[in-house]
Design an enzyme around this catalytic site. Sequence first.
Site, PDB file in Angstrom:
ATOM      1  N   PHE A 263       0.839  -1.190   0.000  1.00 29.91           N
ATOM      2  CA  PHE A 263       0.000   0.000   0.000  1.00 29.91           C
ATOM      3  C   PHE A 263       0.873   1.238   0.000  1.00 29.91           C
ATOM      4  O   PHE A 263       2.083   1.156   0.204  1.00 29.91           O
ATOM      5  CB  PHE A 263      -0.931  -0.011   1.225  1.00 29.91           C
ATOM      6  CG  PHE A 263      -2.389   0.019   0.851  1.00 29.91           C
ATOM      7  CD1 PHE A 263      -2.966  -1.036   0.183  1.00 29.91           C
ATOM      8  CD2 PHE A 263      -3.180   1.128   1.164  1.00 29.91           C
ATOM      9  CE1 PHE A 263      -4.309  -1.000  -0.171  1.00 29.91           C
ATOM     10  CE2 PHE A 263      -4.524   1.164   0.807  1.00 29.91           C
ATOM     11  CZ  PHE A 263      -5.091   0.109   0.144  1.00 29.91           C
TER      12      PHE A 263
ATOM     13  N   GLN B  97      -8.120  15.032   2.942  1.00 28.92           N
ATOM     14  CA  GLN B  97      -7.426  14.170   1.981  1.00 28.92           C
ATOM     15  C   GLN B  97      -8.181  14.023   0.668  1.00 28.92           C
ATOM     16  O   GLN B  97      -9.375  13.709   0.664  1.00 28.92           O
ATOM     17  CB  GLN B  97      -7.220  12.786   2.589  1.00 28.92           C
ATOM     18  CG  GLN B  97      -6.513  11.818   1.651  1.00 28.92           C
ATOM     19  CD  GLN B  97      -6.000  10.583   2.375  1.00 28.92           C
ATOM     20  OE1 GLN B  97      -6.753   9.679   2.655  1.00 28.92           O
ATOM     21  NE2 GLN B  97      -4.733  10.578   2.698  1.00 28.92           N
TER      22      GLN B  97
ATOM     23  N   HIS C  78      -8.210  11.645  -2.477  1.00 28.06           N
ATOM     24  CA  HIS C  78      -7.727  10.342  -2.917  1.00 28.06           C
ATOM     25  C   HIS C  78      -7.319  10.432  -4.383  1.00 28.06           C
ATOM     26  O   HIS C  78      -8.037  11.029  -5.181  1.00 28.06           O
ATOM     27  CB  HIS C  78      -8.825   9.286  -2.734  1.00 28.06           C
ATOM     28  CG  HIS C  78      -8.331   7.871  -2.833  1.00 28.06           C
ATOM     29  ND1 HIS C  78      -7.962   7.298  -4.031  1.00 28.06           N
ATOM     30  CD2 HIS C  78      -8.143   6.931  -1.883  1.00 28.06           C
ATOM     31  CE1 HIS C  78      -7.561   6.054  -3.794  1.00 28.06           C
ATOM     32  NE2 HIS C  78      -7.664   5.804  -2.512  1.00 28.06           N
TER      33      HIS C  78
ATOM     34  N   LEU D 298     -14.881   5.736  -5.550  1.00 35.49           N
ATOM     35  CA  LEU D 298     -13.508   5.383  -5.190  1.00 35.49           C
ATOM     36  C   LEU D 298     -12.984   4.156  -5.943  1.00 35.49           C
ATOM     37  O   LEU D 298     -13.684   3.164  -6.099  1.00 35.49           O
ATOM     38  CB  LEU D 298     -13.460   5.089  -3.684  1.00 35.49           C
ATOM     39  CG  LEU D 298     -12.126   4.619  -3.097  1.00 35.49           C
ATOM     40  CD1 LEU D 298     -11.110   5.745  -3.141  1.00 35.49           C
ATOM     41  CD2 LEU D 298     -12.319   4.162  -1.662  1.00 35.49           C
TER      42      LEU D 298
ATOM     43  N   GLU E 204      -6.665   2.156  -3.607  1.00 35.74           N
ATOM     44  CA  GLU E 204      -5.213   2.249  -3.727  1.00 35.74           C
ATOM     45  C   GLU E 204      -4.602   0.859  -3.927  1.00 35.74           C
ATOM     46  O   GLU E 204      -3.480   0.721  -4.435  1.00 35.74           O
ATOM     47  CB  GLU E 204      -4.673   2.865  -2.427  1.00 35.74           C
ATOM     48  CG  GLU E 204      -3.199   3.148  -2.401  1.00 35.74           C
ATOM     49  CD  GLU E 204      -2.831   4.040  -1.215  1.00 35.74           C
ATOM     50  OE1 GLU E 204      -3.374   5.150  -1.130  1.00 35.74           O
ATOM     51  OE2 GLU E 204      -2.029   3.622  -0.369  1.00 35.74           O
TER      52      GLU E 204
ATOM     53  N   ARG F 123      -0.626   9.686  -0.426  1.00 36.21           N
ATOM     54  CA  ARG F 123      -1.758  10.149  -1.227  1.00 36.21           C
ATOM     55  C   ARG F 123      -1.685  11.627  -1.584  1.00 36.21           C
ATOM     56  O   ARG F 123      -2.046  12.013  -2.693  1.00 36.21           O
ATOM     57  CB  ARG F 123      -3.062   9.854  -0.477  1.00 36.21           C
ATOM     58  CG  ARG F 123      -3.387   8.389  -0.489  1.00 36.21           C
ATOM     59  CD  ARG F 123      -4.638   8.097   0.289  1.00 36.21           C
ATOM     60  NE  ARG F 123      -4.968   6.668   0.149  1.00 36.21           N
ATOM     61  CZ  ARG F 123      -5.955   6.068   0.786  1.00 36.21           C
ATOM     62  NH1 ARG F 123      -6.715   6.758   1.620  1.00 36.21           N
ATOM     63  NH2 ARG F 123      -6.191   4.787   0.609  1.00 36.21           N
TER      64      ARG F 123
ATOM     65  N   HIS G 280     -11.838  12.694  -0.046  1.00 38.74           N
ATOM     66  CA  HIS G 280     -11.981  11.321   0.435  1.00 38.74           C
ATOM     67  C   HIS G 280     -12.058  11.188   1.949  1.00 38.74           C
ATOM     68  O   HIS G 280     -12.802  10.371   2.474  1.00 38.74           O
ATOM     69  CB  HIS G 280     -10.790  10.509  -0.083  1.00 38.74           C
ATOM     70  CG  HIS G 280     -10.805   9.069   0.283  1.00 38.74           C
ATOM     71  ND1 HIS G 280     -11.869   8.247  -0.022  1.00 38.74           N
ATOM     72  CD2 HIS G 280      -9.904   8.288   0.929  1.00 38.74           C
ATOM     73  CE1 HIS G 280     -11.602   7.023   0.419  1.00 38.74           C
ATOM     74  NE2 HIS G 280     -10.429   7.022   1.012  1.00 38.74           N
TER      75      HIS G 280
ATOM     76  N   ARG H 238      -3.171  10.978   5.859  1.00 38.05           N
ATOM     77  CA  ARG H 238      -3.336   9.612   6.332  1.00 38.05           C
ATOM     78  C   ARG H 238      -2.793   8.626   5.309  1.00 38.05           C
ATOM     79  O   ARG H 238      -3.025   8.781   4.112  1.00 38.05           O
ATOM     80  CB  ARG H 238      -4.817   9.319   6.576  1.00 38.05           C
ATOM     81  CG  ARG H 238      -5.113   7.879   6.928  1.00 38.05           C
ATOM     82  CD  ARG H 238      -6.572   7.660   7.255  1.00 38.05           C
ATOM     83  NE  ARG H 238      -7.464   7.797   6.122  1.00 38.05           N
ATOM     84  CZ  ARG H 238      -7.624   6.881   5.165  1.00 38.05           C
ATOM     85  NH1 ARG H 238      -6.925   5.749   5.191  1.00 38.05           N
ATOM     86  NH2 ARG H 238      -8.475   7.085   4.176  1.00 38.05           N
TER      87      ARG H 238
END
Lengths: 558, 317
Positions: A114, A227, A229, A239, A242, A273, A337, A372
Amino acid sequence: MLEHDVLVIGGGLAGLRAALEAQKSGVDVAVISKVHPVRSHSNAAQGGINAALTDRGDNWEDHAYETVKGSDYLGDQDAIEILCQEAGQAIIELEHMGVIFSRDETGHLGTRAFGGQQKARTFFVADFTGQAMLQVMYEQMIKARVRVYEEWFLTSLVIEDGECHGVVALEMITGTLQIIKAKAVIMATGGLGRLYEPTTNALICTGDGIALAYRAGAPLIDMEMVQYHPTTLKNNGVLITEAARGEGAYLLNSKGERFMEKYAPNMMELASRDVVSRAEQTEINERRDVDGCVLLDLRHLGREKIHERLSYINEVSMDFLGIDLAEAPVPVRPGMHYQMGGIKTDVNGATIVPGLYAAGECACVSVHGGNRLGANSLLDTIIFGRRSGEAAAIYSREKVDKQILESRVSQDENHLKEIMARGDNGDTPAKIRREMGVTMNDYAAVFRTTEGMGIAREKLRGLKERYQSVPVQDKGRVFNTNILFALELGFMLDCAETIVVSALERKESRGAHYMAEYPQRDDENWMKHISVKNTPGGPTLDYIPVTITQWQPQVRSY
Amino acid sequence: MEVTLNVKRFDPESKEQGSHFQEYNLEVEDHSTVLDALVKVREEVDGTLALRCSCRASICGSCSMRVNGHAKLVCKTKLRDVIQHDHKVLVEPMNNMPVVKDLVADMKPFWDKVRAIQPWLQPDGAAPEREYIAPNATMLHLTGVMSCIMCGACVSDCTALEVDKNFLGPAALAKAYRFLGDPRDDAGNNRLKMYGESGGIWDCTRCMECVQVCPKGVAPMERIMSLRDQAIQAGFNNNNGARHTESFSELVKHSGRLDELRLPIKTFGMFNFPALIGLLPVGLRALRRGKMPPIIHKSIPGAEKVRRIFEKVEGKK
């Protein structure tokens, strides 16, 4: 009068985990949620949940360091240490509850890569990890026989002598307002994505708990940290996990270049991100876009892998764009996001208001700081959900009963009646919300300017004014969603204002907050949280130092 | 694109009794979903319209309702796929559940049945210190049922539930299957016994509606059939459902086709007079319409070939 020791607001993962823990310590606990718990937005978490398992040759310090770096050194390191130290046990516990995590070839838990992390430490269930966890957590609620008030909508917190003693809530199916008394209340109401248009967030993510706690006197921190995304679907902003990039997908511009080479030569598509979203937006702004988007290319992963590990995103890209990910790249762009900020809590979920706790996206411990890491949000819900449940239970045991007058409900009743009595003036909650959403997305997005934020502040002021007299068409009591939208809009406008004033205050660029006038991070002046408190004169700002344990700020590159 | 939503409305607070239909004419984008259109109505035309919806991406399970007579998740349903020649789309609340208001169904009966199957993992003994070891293929197989979002579409369109309110229904039983298939769960026999009781796996009529309407490919009926198989394998065959299934295949194996007169006798038992007498009206109706099977049942030509097929299949099991 309805009464419980601990009352959890919100039926997502943080709320359910908190409720289970409180129940385990033997106090009387209930959950109230404006939707059935399994409808909560935890569902939408796709990619997985991070944990460094020592028997996998990983260690929590690496996870913690990468979380600190991901936060652009705004995260509180004591809290991040707890998050990462407790992660391993939490994963095992979830597995024991019944989550069907993916396995490796030996039958042990398997991981995937990730963003923002050197090691693959993300545990997952295909690409619907949040949903698979939420279903299991709800199974545990059934097993533990925790009372759930399904489809009850919170209208206010009952605060007496500066302490929280329960809530006033609307039972949607009957339309009646009731007090639910509680010695401790845990806010677990999730995010506020609907402040923005578009957003990846569900229609229910309206910042209810954040606004209610703020109104009740609890300060919010890091609110400027919103954030975006990097991969949300063209057209409707849905969405795309990721995990697609974690499994090896490329980001391409109109020239077919893997443009991340320029922005993050080491981590490429798996940079954090904020970095990837800014890179994409730069490509789009500099006209290397494809119809306002960049392309996410999964073709080289092969149909089998896509089917096995990324079936849900293939489903949505087929449904909404008719694109088969094994055949063609899918157009994506950065989209709002997640809210890193929220109700300020300590590491046990306690706010400064005695009796009021918070966990999950509505809270800010702060473990995410300026940005995050993917797959740290599910972890946040489980770790701080559990801790707040435990702390609230202990608090409630020591708390003596307090008399609450039944008449407290009439304040909220009068407010509802006043809204319903308003005459038609051509305005609607939907119009105001859309204008707010577009304003936020125009000015409080990936790239920000002082001027733009100023425009947003003025615009919000006007919308708040209009909000005071916005009418609703539905005058009934049973399942009146019209009036709920009006109430939610009030929550959202309060939250939007705190984002904009906090963002205007931060005169540097850090994490998700990028100000054109101040493009550099400024540790000397701004390595501190901005806190915002509700006062009669409007939002009042303050600073809180960042807690540093072992990681001094360094230049952040990926 | 022009569309007319014909929406079934119900207001429990209205003086007028019962429901009525209301039409909304809208101009929508070509790629719009039914949910987009309903939200447009709610936001721009008629704020009194009640429906549930949240994620807009087929993961929260809120927005199940009937479109042109079949349950659908409306966030996943493109208008252009359901629009009729006259531009109309019929939208109604889910079936098999009471209606709260407009398109909002009361899902309490749905959740009561989910609770009834004991939907939590029941391992034997203390948990290991680390994770349970389980083959990835097994876990991958379970993701097929785990992707159920509890939207209720299958329950809405279940034809067995329409006549048998006691039936646990496709959603609860698909969830039941998940525990039987989970190597960490040790309550298998208890579960099979429980699911085999009245209202359980044997009440499904195999109409396939649930398989067709499920927006997530969970195929509840196939899960129920697998549970039946597992129940018989585990020896829970002392009930009408299991006997019916076993007798059915035994009779076909014997003569190449079904002996319809012997089927109820073998299912209920020769001396189960109340059950057999209960079938008399059916028999009389069949007789009146010339559909009574012959008293003397004859094998089809080449019945031994059918038997060989059976033996081959049984050999493979």
